[in-house]
Write an enzyme that holds these catalytic residues in place. Structure first.
Site, short mmCIF file in Angstrom:
data_model
loop_
_atom_site.label_atom_id
_atom_site.label_comp_id
_atom_site.label_asym_id
_atom_site.label_seq_id
_atom_site.Cartn_x
_atom_site.Cartn_y
_atom_site.Cartn_z
N ALA A 65 -18.89 4.47 -55.02
CA ALA A 65 -18.06 3.81 -54.02
C ALA A 65 -19.00 3.38 -52.88
O ALA A 65 -20.05 3.98 -52.67
CB ALA A 65 -17.01 4.77 -53.50
N GLY A 109 -18.35 6.99 -58.00
CA GLY A 109 -17.27 6.14 -58.48
C GLY A 109 -17.69 5.27 -59.66
O GLY A 109 -16.86 4.88 -60.48
N GLU A 112 -17.23 7.45 -62.57
CA GLU A 112 -15.78 7.63 -62.76
C GLU A 112 -15.16 6.38 -63.38
O GLU A 112 -14.28 6.47 -64.25
CB GLU A 112 -15.13 7.96 -61.41
CG GLU A 112 -15.53 9.34 -60.91
CD GLU A 112 -15.07 9.63 -59.49
OE1 GLU A 112 -15.27 8.77 -58.61
OE2 GLU A 112 -14.54 10.72 -59.25
N1 CO8 Z 1 -22.85 2.50 -51.25
C1 CO8 Z 1 -23.39 1.57 -50.44
N2 CO8 Z 1 -24.63 1.08 -50.58
C2 CO8 Z 1 -25.38 1.57 -51.59
C3 CO8 Z 1 -24.89 2.54 -52.49
C4 CO8 Z 1 -23.56 3.01 -52.29
N3 CO8 Z 1 -22.97 3.91 -53.10
N4 CO8 Z 1 -25.86 2.83 -53.37
C5 CO8 Z 1 -26.92 2.07 -53.07
N5 CO8 Z 1 -26.63 1.30 -51.98
C6 CO8 Z 1 -27.52 0.33 -51.33
C7 CO8 Z 1 -28.60 0.99 -50.51
O1 CO8 Z 1 -28.11 1.36 -49.25
C8 CO8 Z 1 -29.65 -0.09 -50.46
O2 CO8 Z 1 -29.26 -1.03 -49.50
P1 CO8 Z 1 -30.38 -1.65 -48.48
O3 CO8 Z 1 -31.32 -2.42 -49.38
O4 CO8 Z 1 -29.58 -2.53 -47.58
O5 CO8 Z 1 -31.03 -0.49 -47.82
C9 CO8 Z 1 -29.52 -0.77 -51.82
O6 CO8 Z 1 -28.23 -0.40 -52.32
C10 CO8 Z 1 -30.56 -0.30 -52.81
O7 CO8 Z 1 -30.50 1.11 -52.86
P2 CO8 Z 1 -31.80 2.04 -52.69
O8 CO8 Z 1 -32.82 1.38 -51.81
O9 CO8 Z 1 -31.33 3.38 -52.27
O10 CO8 Z 1 -32.34 2.04 -54.20
P3 CO8 Z 1 -33.18 3.18 -54.92
O11 CO8 Z 1 -33.60 2.60 -56.21
O12 CO8 Z 1 -34.22 3.73 -54.02
O13 CO8 Z 1 -32.12 4.38 -55.19
C11 CO8 Z 1 -29.98 5.31 -55.87
C12 CO8 Z 1 -31.03 4.18 -56.06
C13 CO8 Z 1 -30.56 6.65 -56.32
C14 CO8 Z 1 -28.79 4.96 -56.73
C15 CO8 Z 1 -29.58 5.39 -54.36
O14 CO8 Z 1 -29.24 4.10 -53.91
C16 CO8 Z 1 -28.39 6.28 -54.10
O15 CO8 Z 1 -28.55 7.50 -54.07
N6 CO8 Z 1 -27.19 5.69 -53.87
C17 CO8 Z 1 -26.01 6.42 -53.52
C18 CO8 Z 1 -25.41 7.11 -54.71
C19 CO8 Z 1 -24.17 7.90 -54.31
O16 CO8 Z 1 -24.21 8.79 -53.48
N7 CO8 Z 1 -23.02 7.55 -54.92
C20 CO8 Z 1 -21.77 8.19 -54.67
C21 CO8 Z 1 -21.02 7.48 -53.60
S1 CO8 Z 1 -19.55 8.32 -53.10
C22 CO8 Z 1 -18.45 7.94 -54.33
O17 CO8 Z 1 -18.73 7.24 -55.26
C23 CO8 Z 1 -17.10 8.53 -54.17
C24 CO8 Z 1 -16.23 8.16 -55.35
C25 CO8 Z 1 -14.83 8.04 -54.94
C26 CO8 Z 1 -13.97 7.45 -56.02
C27 CO8 Z 1 -14.36 6.09 -56.55
C28 CO8 Z 1 -13.41 5.58 -57.56
C29 CO8 Z 1 -13.93 4.64 -58.65
#
Ligand code: CO8
Length: 258
Positions: A65, A109, A112
């Site tokens: 998400a 998400g 999921e």
């Molecule tokens: N939300 C918003 N932005 C994101 C997300 C996210 N989940 N994931 C990545 N991004 C963005 C980063 O902020 C970054 O943006 P910017 O270039 O502007 O800084 C861009 O995408 C690229 O990401 P990274 O630079 O971090 O890329 P890496 O290759 O270094 O890392 C990862 C990749 C490991 C995937 C890392 O981006 C990460 O940890 N992302 C977050 C993962 C996470 O915590 N996901 C769970 C989110 S909470 C959730 O899903 C709740 C679910 C609720 C129900 C949903 C129903 C379907």
């Protein structure tokens, strides 16, 4: 259909939906999920589409998400809008099969969403996880429930409590995905598999999907009874007559989807 956060395409009876927010690894914001619901509803009602495939980019199916969109919400906001259930679960209302073709990250998400599909085909680059715990949250759209049913309590608990990712091989070993294929063949394999299903009786496919899904909702004896009643019902379809006649006459069946 023109969308801002998705690309849709119809090919040989298959509706393909590609999540398309590459700059944020297909983070699932409400606009994307609203569009996904619209695309699924349109394909579901389109007689030219028999099967749907949801995919992402090579790097990410979806990294969860959208955290930036969620971060400032309060309890009253999420409670009042019933954040995430209705829109996000449109996929569960589809009667046509929906295949997730996952390459790269399927996190939170994203994992999921993949688990809400009927089955998951994974690229060898796929990584699955429920990392919400690392941002002070927990899964919110079935992660604690569906992942546990796919991979068992011990592995699901470890993944949800630590947020660690599972690679494609572990996901296949654990029953989360149906098959792992080389990343550069993922979409071709998904289309081939979808094409096989699209070439079958739509009545039988839909009834079969309903029966398998029932196993998640009921006891074994009730599920077997449900299956038997649905099995009896297929004898009321023209496609059962055609399918069996074609087998006996050693020819290809001509499905009428009736
Ligand atoms: N939300 C918003 N932005 C994101 C997300 C996210 N989940 N994931 C990545 N991004 C963005 C980063 O902020 C970054 O943006 P910017 O270039 O502007 O800084 C861009 O995408 C690229 O990401 P990274 O630079 O971090 O890329 P890496 O290759 O270094 O890392 C990862 C990749 C490991 C995937 C890392 O981006 C990460 O940890 N992302 C977050 C993962 C996470 O915590 N996901 C769970 C989110 S909470 C959730 O899903 C709740 C679910 C609720 C129900 C949903 C129903 C379907």
């Amino acid at each position: 259909m023109a969308f801002d956060n998705l690309i849709t395409e119809k090919r040989d009876g298959i509706g393909v939906i590609t999540l398309n927010r590459p700059k944020v690894l297909n983070a699932l914001n409400s606009a994307l999920m609203r569009e996904l619901g619209e695309a699924l509803t349109a394909f579901e009602g389109d007689d030219d589409v028999a099967v749907m495939v949801i995919t992402g980019s090579e790097k990410a199916f979806a990294a969860g998400a959208d955290i930036s969109e969620m971060q400032s919400k309060g309890f009253a906001d999420v409670y009042k809008e019933d954040f995430i259930t209705s829109e996000w679960e449109q996929i569960l209302r589809c009667r046509k099969p929906v295949i997730a073709a996952v390459s790269g990250y399927a996190l939170g998400g994203g994992c999921e969403l993949a688990m809400m599909c009927d089955f998951i085909l994974a690229a060898d680059s796929a990584k699955f996880g429920q990392p919400e715990i690392k941002i002070g949250a927990i899964p919110g759209s079935g992660g604690t429930q569906r992942l546990t049913r796919f991979v068992g309590k011990s592995k699901a608990m470890e993944m949800c409590l630590t947020g660690r990712m599972m690679d494609a091989d572990e996901a296949e070993r654990s029953g989360l995905v149906s098959r792992v294929v080389p990343a550069d063949q993922l979409l071709d394999e998904a289309m081939k598999t979808a094409g096989q299903i699209a070439g079958l009786s739509r009545m039988a496919v839909s009834m079969c999907k309903e029966s398998v899904n029932r196993s998640y909702e009921t006891t074994l004896s009730e599920g077997v009874l449900f299956e038997r009643r649905v099995f009896h019902s297929v004898f009321a379809t023209e496609d059962q007559k055609e399918g069996m006649a074609a087998f006996v006459e050693k020819r290809a069946p001509q499905w009428r989807n009736r």
